[in-house]
Design an enzyme around this catalytic site. Structure first.
Site, short mmCIF file in Angstrom:
data_model
loop_
_atom_site.label_atom_id
_atom_site.label_comp_id
_atom_site.label_asym_id
_atom_site.label_seq_id
_atom_site.Cartn_x
_atom_site.Cartn_y
_atom_site.Cartn_z
CB ALA A 185 9.11 4.30 -2.94
CG ASP A 186 9.99 8.39 -5.92
OD1 ASP A 186 8.79 8.12 -5.77
OD2 ASP A 186 10.57 9.27 -5.26
NE ARG A 212 5.96 5.99 5.07
CZ ARG A 212 5.38 6.50 6.14
NH1 ARG A 212 5.17 7.81 6.22
NH2 ARG A 212 4.99 5.73 7.13
CG HIS A 213 5.89 6.88 -4.04
ND1 HIS A 213 6.71 6.36 -5.02
CD2 HIS A 213 4.87 5.98 -3.89
CE1 HIS A 213 6.21 5.22 -5.45
NE2 HIS A 213 5.10 4.96 -4.78
CD GLU A 214 11.36 13.51 -1.98
OE1 GLU A 214 10.70 13.93 -1.01
OE2 GLU A 214 12.53 13.13 -1.90
#
Length: 647
Positions: free
Chosen positions: A290-291, A280-282
């Site tokens: 994800a980033d 997942r994004h930070e």
């Protein structure tokens, strides 16, 4: 004699190319059953992993714990009430959040107990204070395991005033990473199987045997024409053999493979990534898997811009006609992003009241438009006449584009000025924090500083992203869009760095050593800039790496990674030809269709189905891997059918 040798050499080159094309076609034909096997194994093996990962832990269901949660019982043996608070070690300078109050023990040796549920994604620090004087008793840093059962004992040591806080594990946590290991083993096994099969198929004796039992007369004719059948004389006809096209116009498989890698990971994390936090994004500063992918996609888009515009200009297209195509494609991308894959459809029918204006495709459209226009301004129709022995030839790819570089530098100066000098009401100037409970809760409504303020002022709160990733850890409540207006300036920089990679390929074409060395040099320079801006830390630098802000250090860091990854893919796919780029090559050839399709059909079978246990990493990982594999398979079928969606 010399003329005869030239004819023979030309014929051998043509035969060699035809042989390579035939072998690639034959190898592609065997990808169809392999892809089907991959899907079958993914569907049946991953649920088996889910059963294995939960076997022997049925007691966790009785506690109704969700993913990334553990059970904590706090036993208070003190004569005063204890307030239990917590904060995540992943949360920079955050306020403690209260878990609850544990009443005082009614009598010595008879503690009071209260049950809590705690997060297991990151290490947390528990703070225990006595009431009513809020005296700090102890602080306990601990990383709880998923579905574990723990006890925290709070008591005096030997009847003294010293308080002891100790954590005891009553039930061991499960290993939530077993499904990832099983999935990796499955796909690694399929890759080994494919490489082994391709190697065996490359042997003449095996290939001839398979082709003969297949009864393909056309393939047999191709083999005889290329290798020569016994007792047959081949008449050389060279009058109609055209010279090979210039290598600059040759499509590089490594670029489509790079794009496919970015796209496949993007689809996987968009579908959920098994609900693992690192997919997942930070929440704010830092990087997760994800980033990485969206900036890489922007980067390789810039590389493709350089090659496609050069190809169009070499084909005698006018700059005005190319500009018209660029503008039309940008409008199409923007419209698709706003009206077709807008996330606000989740809230019901789309209306102007809640229409999100920024987005992924919108940012791609904006970056594509600006960078393509900059390249059109400086691109040359013919690069063959450029000198290669001048003193400035090592930086020829930069000097020939100096007006475009000047424009990008001016845009970057604008980003720096607005970010660090624009006054934001009730917020410190130059603030880069998440707001919420971050920075000790001093600026709860300042999420994103100038970037968030510009979006809310220019677009309105209802037209930007309502659930940013900063809500997860920093408990923010202000809307913030990670694809906002100010960050689009740095996405232009990312695409322009990708354009620079394309210029390197054009100026040093067929000089593999020069191309690779230039890529590595750019990677080193950008990495050094990132180290300077961040001070090699997550939160302590001048400009931290931040995907939500698309900070300058975020762009330089991801561009550094992109150049290094492109070196690896370019060397293995186009230079040494050790790898064909499969399976990533196929979605890379149909990137817009795959991206739009995975967004539009996200809620449909086989991309999503009702799960028996929605709080299982294994089931989510199974579903997301199957969905991603389906899009790889679809892109392969479309590639075989020569169906490509271009806009």
């Amino acid at each position: 004699m010399a003329k005869g040798r030239r004819k023979n050499n030309r014929h051998s080159v043509a035969v060699k190319k035809q042989t390579e094309q035939t072998e690639n076609t034959q190898a592609d034909e065997y990808m169809f059953p392999l892809a089907a096997v991959a899907l079958v194994v993914g569907v049946f093996a991953a649920p088996l992993a889910a059963e294995m990962s939960t076997l022997g832990f049925s007691h966790h269901k009785q506690r109704a714990l969700k993913m990334d949660e553990a059970h904590l019982t706090v036993n208070n043996d003190l004569s005063t009430d204890v307030v239990v608070s917590w904060t995540s070690q992943h949360c920079y300078q955050c306020l403690y959040q209260q878990l609850g109050v544990v009443p005082a023990a009614p009598s010595p040796g008879k503690p009071n107990s209260v049950d809590f549920v705690v997060s297991t994604q990151h290490e947390i620090t528990l703070q225990l204070n006595s009431t009513p004087d809020t005296l700090e008793l102890c602080m306990v840093p601990f990383h709880f395991g998923e579905h574990g059962n723990y006890s925290l004992w709070v008591k005096n040591i030997n009847d003294s005033s010293v308080v002891d806080c100790s954590v005891v594990t009553k039930v061991e946590p499960i290993n939530s990473y077993i499904p990832i290991l099983v999935a990796f083993a499955v796909f690694a096994g399929l890759a080994i199987l494919f490489v082994t099969g391709r190697t065996l198929f490359g042997l003449n004796i095996v290939r001839n045997f398979l082709l003969r039992i297949g009864g393909s007369m056309e393939t047999e004719r191709l083999i005889n024409s290329e290798l020569g059948s016994p007792g047959r004389t081949v008449t050389l006809i060279t009058d109609n053999i055209l010279p090979p096209p210039p290598s600059a116009s040759k499509r590089l498989r490594s670029l489509d493979t790079f794009r496919g890698i970015s796209l496949v990971i993007m689809v996987f994390v968009n579908y959920g990534g098994g609900r693992y936090w690192f997919f997942r994004h930070e929440s704010w500063n830092g990087l997760t898997v994800a980033d990485l992918v969206f900036p890489w996609f922007v980067f390789i888009m810039g590389t493709s811009i350089a090659l496609s515009i050069n190809s169009l200009l070499r084909a005698r297209s006018t700059r005005f006609s190319v500009l018209r195509k660029v503008v039309w494609r940008s409008v199409q991308l923007f419209a698709i992003g706003v009206f077709i894959i807008n996330p606000n459809y989740c809230q019901g029918p789309l209306s102007w009241d809640n229409l999100r204006i920024p987005g992924v495709l919108q940012r791609l459209a904006w970056s594509y438009l600006i960078v393509a226009c900059l390249d059109l301004m400086v691109a040359r129709d013919n690069l063959d006449i450029l000198p290669t022995d001048a003193w400035w030839s090592p930086v020829i790819d930069i000097l020939l584009s100096w007006p475009a570089w000047l424009c990008v530098l001016l845009l970057e100066i604008l980003w720096l000025y607005l970010t660090f000098q624009l006054p934001v009401p009730d917020c410190p100037t130059g603030y880069l924090g998440p707001g919420g409970i971050g920075d000790m809760g001093l600026y709860p409504n300042c999420t994103g500083g100038a970037a968030g303020f510009i979006d809310r002022w220019l677009l309105g709160e209802n037209h930007i992203y309502q659930t940013p990733s900063s809500r997860v850890i920093y408990a923010t409540h202000v809307p913030f869009d990670p694809e906002g207006v100010l960050g689009s300036i740095n996405s232009i920089l990312m695409a322009f760095l990708g354009l620079q990679a394309g210029k390197i390929i054009l100026h040093y074409r067929d000089l593999h050593t020069s191309i690779i060395s230039r890529f590595l040099m750019w990677g080193f320079v950008l990495g050094a800039i990132s180290a300077l801006l961040t001070k090699c830390s997550t939160d302590q630098g001048f400009i931290p790496v931040n995907k939500n802000l698309w900070s300058l250090s975020y762009v330089t860091t991801l561009a550094c990674f992109a150049f290094v990854l492109l070196v690896l893919v370019y060397y293995t796919v186009d230079v040494k030809k050790w790898w064909s780029g499969a399976p990533f090559y196929y979605p890379g050839m149909n990137s817009i269709l795959v991206y739009v399709g995975h967004e539009v059909l996200e809620e449909y079978f086989p991309f999503r189905w009702h799960m028996a246990n929605s709080q299982s990493h294994a089931e989510h990982l199974t579903q997301n891997l199957v969905a991603t594999s389906c899009w790889v398979f679809i892109s392969y079928v479309l590639y075989r059918k020569k169906v490509f969606w271009k806009i």
